[in-house]
Design a protein around this motif. Structure first.
Motif, PDB file in Angstrom:
ATOM      1  N   ILE A  27      13.095  36.692  -0.601  1.00 57.56           N
ATOM      2  CA  ILE A  27      13.692  35.430  -0.143  1.00 57.56           C
ATOM      3  C   ILE A  27      12.599  34.396   0.121  1.00 57.56           C
ATOM      4  O   ILE A  27      12.710  33.232  -0.276  1.00 57.56           O
ATOM      5  N   ILE A  28      11.534  34.829   0.789  1.00 54.70           N
ATOM      6  CA  ILE A  28      10.425  33.920   1.075  1.00 54.70           C
ATOM      7  C   ILE A  28       9.807  33.407  -0.221  1.00 54.70           C
ATOM      8  O   ILE A  28       9.533  32.214  -0.380  1.00 54.70           O
ATOM      9  N   TYR A  29       9.612  34.319  -1.172  1.00 53.62           N
ATOM     10  CA  TYR A  29       8.991  33.932  -2.438  1.00 53.62           C
ATOM     11  C   TYR A  29       9.865  32.945  -3.205  1.00 53.62           C
ATOM     12  O   TYR A  29       9.377  31.933  -3.727  1.00 53.62           O
ATOM     13  N   LYS A  30      11.154  33.215  -3.263  1.00 51.24           N
ATOM     14  CA  LYS A  30      12.068  32.349  -4.009  1.00 51.24           C
ATOM     15  C   LYS A  30      12.088  30.943  -3.442  1.00 51.24           C
ATOM     16  O   LYS A  30      12.141  29.962  -4.193  1.00 51.24           O
ATOM     17  N   SER A  32       9.671  29.516  -1.361  1.00 52.13           N
ATOM     18  CA  SER A  32       8.398  28.859  -1.065  1.00 52.13           C
ATOM     19  C   SER A  32       7.276  29.143  -2.055  1.00 52.13           C
ATOM     20  O   SER A  32       6.295  28.408  -2.091  1.00 52.13           O
ATOM     21  N   GLY A  33       7.393  30.224  -2.822  1.00 48.97           N
ATOM     22  CA  GLY A  33       6.298  30.620  -3.699  1.00 48.97           C
ATOM     23  C   GLY A  33       5.243  31.457  -3.012  1.00 48.97           C
ATOM     24  O   GLY A  33       4.334  31.975  -3.659  1.00 48.97           O
ATOM     25  N   MET A  34       5.362  31.640  -1.693  1.00 50.49           N
ATOM     26  CA  MET A  34       4.384  32.429  -0.952  1.00 50.49           C
ATOM     27  C   MET A  34       4.629  33.914  -1.170  1.00 50.49           C
ATOM     28  O   MET A  34       5.770  34.369  -1.148  1.00 50.49           O
ATOM     29  N   VAL A  35       3.547  34.642  -1.380  1.00 54.89           N
ATOM     30  CA  VAL A  35       3.644  36.068  -1.682  1.00 54.89           C
ATOM     31  C   VAL A  35       3.306  36.895  -0.450  1.00 54.89           C
ATOM     32  O   VAL A  35       2.214  36.777   0.107  1.00 54.89           O
ATOM     33  N   PHE A  36       4.250  37.720  -0.017  1.00 51.21           N
ATOM     34  CA  PHE A  36       4.023  38.662   1.066  1.00 51.21           C
ATOM     35  C   PHE A  36       4.455  40.042   0.589  1.00 51.21           C
ATOM     36  O   PHE A  36       5.273  40.175  -0.314  1.00 51.21           O
ATOM     37  N   GLY A  37       3.912  41.075   1.222  1.00 52.87           N
ATOM     38  CA  GLY A  37       4.259  42.426   0.821  1.00 52.87           C
ATOM     39  C   GLY A  37       3.834  43.446   1.855  1.00 52.87           C
ATOM     40  O   GLY A  37       3.615  43.114   3.035  1.00 52.87           O
ATOM     41  N   GLU A  38       3.683  44.666   1.424  1.00 46.66           N
ATOM     42  CA  GLU A  38       3.384  45.780   2.322  1.00 46.66           C
ATOM     43  C   GLU A  38       2.120  45.559   3.133  1.00 46.66           C
ATOM     44  O   GLU A  38       2.047  45.951   4.301  1.00 46.66           O
ATOM     45  N   THR A  39       1.125  44.916   2.545  1.00 46.43           N
ATOM     46  CA  THR A  39      -0.144  44.701   3.260  1.00 46.43           C
ATOM     47  C   THR A  39       0.015  43.760   4.452  1.00 46.43           C
ATOM     48  O   THR A  39      -0.841  43.737   5.335  1.00 46.43           O
ATOM     49  N   LYS A  40       1.099  42.992   4.469  1.00 46.26           N
ATOM     50  CA  LYS A  40       1.367  42.068   5.572  1.00 46.26           C
ATOM     51  C   LYS A  40       2.509  42.571   6.455  1.00 46.26           C
ATOM     52  O   LYS A  40       3.140  41.794   7.161  1.00 46.26           O
ATOM     53  N   ARG A  41       2.783  43.867   6.412  1.00 48.66           N
ATOM     54  CA  ARG A  41       3.942  44.426   7.121  1.00 48.66           C
ATOM     55  C   ARG A  41       3.945  44.038   8.602  1.00 48.66           C
ATOM     56  O   ARG A  41       4.970  43.589   9.141  1.00 48.66           O
ATOM     57  N   PHE A 234      -0.143  32.023  -3.285  1.00 50.33           N
ATOM     58  CA  PHE A 234       0.796  32.178  -4.388  1.00 50.33           C
ATOM     59  C   PHE A 234       0.322  33.248  -5.367  1.00 50.33           C
ATOM     60  O   PHE A 234      -0.870  33.530  -5.472  1.00 50.33           O
ATOM     61  N   ASP A 235       1.280  33.798  -6.121  1.00 50.26           N
ATOM     62  CA  ASP A 235       0.897  34.629  -7.250  1.00 50.26           C
ATOM     63  C   ASP A 235       0.684  33.733  -8.466  1.00 50.26           C
ATOM     64  O   ASP A 235       0.831  32.496  -8.389  1.00 50.26           O
ATOM     65  N   GLU A 236       0.346  34.344  -9.599  1.00 49.44           N
ATOM     66  CA  GLU A 236      -0.003  33.553 -10.782  1.00 49.44           C
ATOM     67  C   GLU A 236       1.145  32.662 -11.238  1.00 49.44           C
ATOM     68  O   GLU A 236       0.944  31.492 -11.574  1.00 49.44           O
ATOM     69  N   ALA A 237       2.369  33.196 -11.238  1.00 52.57           N
ATOM     70  CA  ALA A 237       3.519  32.409 -11.691  1.00 52.57           C
ATOM     71  C   ALA A 237       3.762  31.203 -10.795  1.00 52.57           C
ATOM     72  O   ALA A 237       4.023  30.090 -11.279  1.00 52.57           O
ATOM     73  N   ALA A 238       3.678  31.391  -9.484  1.00 51.47           N
ATOM     74  CA  ALA A 238       3.898  30.282  -8.550  1.00 51.47           C
ATOM     75  C   ALA A 238       2.775  29.254  -8.648  1.00 51.47           C
ATOM     76  O   ALA A 238       3.021  28.046  -8.537  1.00 51.47           O
ATOM     77  N   ARG A 239       1.528  29.723  -8.846  1.00 51.25           N
ATOM     78  CA  ARG A 239       0.416  28.782  -9.001  1.00 51.25           C
ATOM     79  C   ARG A 239       0.599  27.916 -10.249  1.00 51.25           C
ATOM     80  O   ARG A 239       0.339  26.706 -10.223  1.00 51.25           O
ATOM     81  N   GLU A 240       1.051  28.526 -11.338  1.00 50.52           N
ATOM     82  CA  GLU A 240       1.277  27.759 -12.563  1.00 50.52           C
ATOM     83  C   GLU A 240       2.390  26.730 -12.369  1.00 50.52           C
ATOM     84  O   GLU A 240       2.302  25.598 -12.857  1.00 50.52           O
TER      85      GLU A 240
END
Length: 291
Positions: A27-30, A32-41, A234-240
């Motif tokens: 939801i956050i990615y869709k 805002s483009g910001m990437v979060f995951g397990e490392t930010k638990r 951002f990940d590569e897709a969001a940066r582009e």
């Protein structure tokens, strides 16, 4: 059916299952483009716990259901995950580049009184665009010869309200000299100083999402865009996607300033690096014709 609240983990935060974590991050990615995951638990669980308490949702699944049905709640979620760490005159070398090199180049194609538009995205609590305004007043002799418009945008609506109010603490003001603080800020009250009205009114603030072209449609085009320390989230897709939107909003011959760890050349071939004495910035790449 009785819904039983999830017991907090040892750190006081509600634990998220792998599926819940992935759903919230999606939801956050869709949005805002910001990437979060397990490392930010841990970071994610702390913020989701606060939001569940505020909403009295009682459980993670209840809160996710609210997110799925309420765009305002999604906005509050995004607000809670944005990073608003900044201060006046951050990366001052770029401000020096603006007055010493970028603007002198831009005005070669403009006449006195013409409009120069500068966009700060993300603008956080206002330090970024207000720094531009103060710097130009202090360091660019031609500041009054042109119609300079400064626009600050951010996806975080709460921080935009703070920016409009223009109150700042000592940490935000620490890089400014006492003379500049006294010139452009009111007297300190409760360890905060408010920017003078003339400067507050010199910057326009508007909500904007750099990966959502539709949200940027009303902003118009700019001669200079400051987009610092955002693309690293951002990940590569969001940066582009962000690079495409920046390109569309940039006037021909305009410049883009990124954070010192960011490089537009690695993201998009539509930009080229320009090395000025004070900083490396970016502008639209010149494409040679085949003939």
């Amino acid at each position: 059916m009785v819904i039983r609240p999830v017991a907090p983990a040892g750190n006081g935060a509600v634990p998220l299952s792998t599926g819940d974590l992935e759903e919230i991050c999606a939801i956050i990615y869709k949005r805002s483009g910001m990437v979060f995951g397990e490392t930010k638990r841990y970071y994610i669980e702390r913020r989701i716990t606060d939001l569940i308490d505020q909403r009295q949702a009682h459980s993670v699944r209840n809160y996710i259901s609210i997110l799925r049905s309420d765009l305002n709640e999604t906005e509050l979620l995004i607000n809670s995950f944005t990073v608003n760490e900044t201060y006046f005159y951050r990366e001052q070398h770029q401000l020096a580049c603006l007055s010493n090199s970028i603007l002198p180049d831009i005005i070669r194609k403009k006449g006195p009184g013409d409009r120069i538009r500068i966009w700060s995205m993300p603008c956080s609590s206002g330090e970024e665009p207000y720094s531009i305004a103060i710097w130009l007043l202090e360091n660019w002799p031609l500041v009054d010869a042109y119609n300079i418009e400064i626009v600050g945008s951010d996806i975080d609506t709460a921080i935009l309200r703070h920016a409009v109010d223009g109150y700042f603490g000592q940490r935000s003001l620490s890089r400014l000299s006492p003379e500049i603080r006294d010139r452009y800020f009111e007297r300190e009250v409760d360890q905060q100083r408010q920017l003078i009205r003339d400067l507050r009114e010199s910057v326009t603030f508007a909500k904007g999402n750099i990966v959502d072209r539709q949200s940027l449609g009303a902003l118009g085009r700019f001669d200079v865009i400051f987009c610092r320390n955002l693309l690293i989230y951002f990940d590569e897709a969001a940066r582009e996607m962000a690079a495409r939107n920046i390109h569309e909003l940039l006037n021909p011959g305009g410049y883009v300033c990124l954070g010192h760890t960011e490089s537009m050349s690695r993201i998009s071939e539509t930009f080229e690096a320009v090395r000025f004495p004070d900083a490396i910035v970016y502008r639209e790449a010149v494409r040679l014709s085949d003939g």
